[in-house]
Design a protein around this motif. Structure first.
Motif, PDB file in Angstrom:
ATOM      1  N   TYR A 234       0.815  -1.220   0.000  1.00 25.15           N
ATOM      2  CA  TYR A 234       0.000   0.000   0.000  1.00 25.15           C
ATOM      3  C   TYR A 234       0.847   1.268   0.000  1.00 25.15           C
ATOM      4  N   VAL A 235       2.025   1.223   0.617  1.00 21.83           N
ATOM      5  CA  VAL A 235       2.928   2.373   0.501  1.00 21.83           C
ATOM      6  C   VAL A 235       3.345   2.550  -0.956  1.00 21.83           C
ATOM      7  N   ARG A 236       3.598   1.438  -1.644  1.00 22.10           N
ATOM      8  CA  ARG A 236       3.981   1.514  -3.061  1.00 22.10           C
ATOM      9  C   ARG A 236       2.816   2.025  -3.923  1.00 22.10           C
ATOM     10  N   LYS A 237       1.603   1.573  -3.635  1.00 25.60           N
ATOM     11  CA  LYS A 237       0.444   2.054  -4.393  1.00 25.60           C
ATOM     12  C   LYS A 237       0.288   3.561  -4.246  1.00 25.60           C
ATOM     13  N   SER A 238       0.597   4.069  -3.056  1.00 33.14           N
ATOM     14  CA  SER A 238       0.416   5.487  -2.805  1.00 33.14           C
ATOM     15  C   SER A 238       1.583   6.333  -3.290  1.00 33.14           C
ATOM     16  N   THR A 239       2.832   5.860  -3.093  1.00 32.67           N
ATOM     17  CA  THR A 239       4.003   6.707  -3.340  1.00 32.67           C
ATOM     18  C   THR A 239       4.898   6.233  -4.470  1.00 32.67           C
ATOM     19  N   ALA A 240       4.684   5.014  -4.962  1.00 34.02           N
ATOM     20  CA  ALA A 240       5.538   4.368  -5.974  1.00 34.02           C
ATOM     21  C   ALA A 240       6.879   3.929  -5.411  1.00 34.02           C
ATOM     22  N   ALA A 241       7.085   4.096  -4.103  1.00 32.15           N
ATOM     23  CA  ALA A 241       8.361   3.701  -3.479  1.00 32.15           C
ATOM     24  C   ALA A 241       8.271   2.275  -2.961  1.00 32.15           C
TER      25      ALA A 241
END
Length: 473
Positions: free
Chosen positions: A72-79
């Protein structure tokens, strides 16, 4: 500015700069690039399978939780936040360390606090300028803390099941205030194990639905006929006072009976079987004394002496004293071997009224059955509250067995404000567990989203939750 005041002014600036530096946020993502590492300790969360308890089979490993957080961090920030397992990898020398779950480091700082909170509660705390902890006493607590972190700091919302219901804000920076210090636990010792369809289970988990008290119909299993029909037929009932032969069910599918709660040796045998079950399944937190779904109680002379004349529940005579005397005796024997066990049961039919001459053991949680929507009728609510208060005099804790489904009704059953008002009242009157019999129909849209939030914290404002749901949907 005078010379005399100059040192004081400079000292004040020094304190300001120090405070500003101390209060600098923990940056997890900057310009779409990871600035943090997720840290786990897999040795503290061995993977196990427990298929003996159908309400607790949705088990999550610590790797699952770390993956969920990273996804979910990746979905939000691409990181992409890297994950380090303390059992196999070294910690990086720079960047924020986001500790998920318990470890030697976490327990050294929070161990005593974690032991004091509910098993499904959690702590989210920035312990210094580099370390951030998300942990619960149990794997479930850590998991729920992870979802709280994603909601509170990333802005994720799970409005409905599947990705269709996900709200994921896009951001290039993710930072956490340096003074973050949150301890949270549910108002109820369990939240509903709702009968969700398979596609809804992942959503239900994110909304923190979790059942840890067993209380459903179980006596047909505890006194399974294949075990006792030949060796202990006296464990089965006389269905009528003039019967000369006990009713021995043919198999486990025949539930049209209740045990003879006064039979010689029945307490010892029930305790032996429950202890044996708990020995084999150490992750099970509770055992059910739920009566069979039948009104056929034993009518032997000894049982009938225990029945209370004139005590009624929805027109049924009260057999509660006989039943709870049996339950209390079994519980005392089981707790001598497994002192942390809880016991649940359903308070309805002939055991729907509280016992008169018997107190309910503190480790037993009776679940009162009633559809909360019907309590819109003031006379029904008055009768129900009077009955609940009578139970309150006999119990340490109570449970509620609710009926919240709406997909069989046209128009949908939307009564959220009334329901939330009753939940708050029940919380204030010793109700500490809740179960809802439901089959979610998301044409009722925000209903279960609001219920989940209020079950966790009954003091939340319904209109605020609804406004968020409509704005983000």
């Amino acid at each position: 500015m005078t010379t005399a005041r100059l040192p004081t002014f400079i000292l004040g600036l020094a304190f300001f700069w120090a405070a500003t530096a101390t209060a600098a946020p923990l940056v997890l993502v900057r310009d779409g690039q990871a600035q943090a590492t997720i840290v786990i300790d897999s040795s503290r969360y061995p993977r196990t399978e427990d298929l003996t308890n159908k309400w607790q089979t949705l088990e999550r490993t610590i790797q699952n939780m770390a993956d969920e957080l990273g996804t979910y961090v990746r979905k939000s920030t691409a990181a992409n936040l890297p994950v380090v397992d303390r059992q196999s990898g070294a910690l990086p020398p720079e960047g924020v360390l986001l500790h998920i779950g318990r470890s030697a480091y976490v327990d050294g700082l929070l161990g005593a606090e974690l032991r004091r909170i509910d098993p499904t509660g959690y702590i989210i705390r920035a312990t210094d300028e580099r370390n951030l902890i998300i942990a619960g006493q149990t794997p479930e607590g850590t998991e729920f803390g992870t979802y709280e972190f994603l909601e509170r700091f990333v802005g994720i919302r799970w409005l409905m099941p599947t990705e269709v219901g996900e709200h994921v804000p896009r951001r290039s920076r993710l930072s956490i205030p340096r003074d973050t210090d949150l301890t949270d636990e549910p108002a109820f010792m369990q939240v509903p194990g709702i009968a969700f369809k398979p596609t809804h289970k992942a959503w239900a988990r994110k909304m923190r639905f979790w059942t840890r008290l067993n209380f459903h119909h179980s006596l047909v299993k505890l006194f399974a006929p294949q075990l006792y029909k030949d060796t202990h037929p006296e464990f089965y009932p006389l269905k009528r006072p003039d019967d000369t032969k006990r009713y021995v069910p043919a198999n486990n599918k025949d539930y049209r009976w209740q045990p003879c709660f006064t039979a010689p040796g029945i307490v010892d045998e029930a305790a032996r079987r429950i202890i044996e079950s708990l020995d084999l399944n150490p992750r099970i937190m509770s055992y059910s004394f739920g009566v069979n779904d039948s009104n056929d109680y034993c009518q032997c002379e000894t049982c009938r002496k225990e029945y209370i004349k004139g005590e009624k529940f929805l027109g049924y005579a009260s057999y509660s004293d006989c039943y709870f005397r049996f339950c209390n005796a079994v519980v005392e024997k089981v707790l001598a071997k497994h002192p942390d066990t809880w016991f649940g049961l359903i308070a309805y039919s002939h055991v729907g009224a509280p016992p008169v001459k018997v107190k309910v053991h503190p480790r037993i949680v009776p679940f009162m059955t009633y559809d909360t929507m019907q309590l819109i009728d003031s006379s029904r609510r008055e009768r129900h509250e009077t009955l609940l208060k009578r139970w309150q005099e006999k119990c340490t804790f109570l449970g509620r067995y609710d009926y919240t489904y709406g997909d069989h009704h046209v128009p949908p059953r939307i009564y959220i404000h009334h329901w939330a008002d009753y939940v708050r009242w029940a919380r204030d009157h010793n109700v500490r567990a809740w179960y809802a019999e439901t089959y979610p129909f998301f044409g009722e849209a925000p209903k279960y989203y609001v219920m989940a939030k209020v079950w966790w914290n009954p003091d939340r404002d319904v209109d605020t939750i609804l406004e968020e749901w409509y704005r983000l949907s």
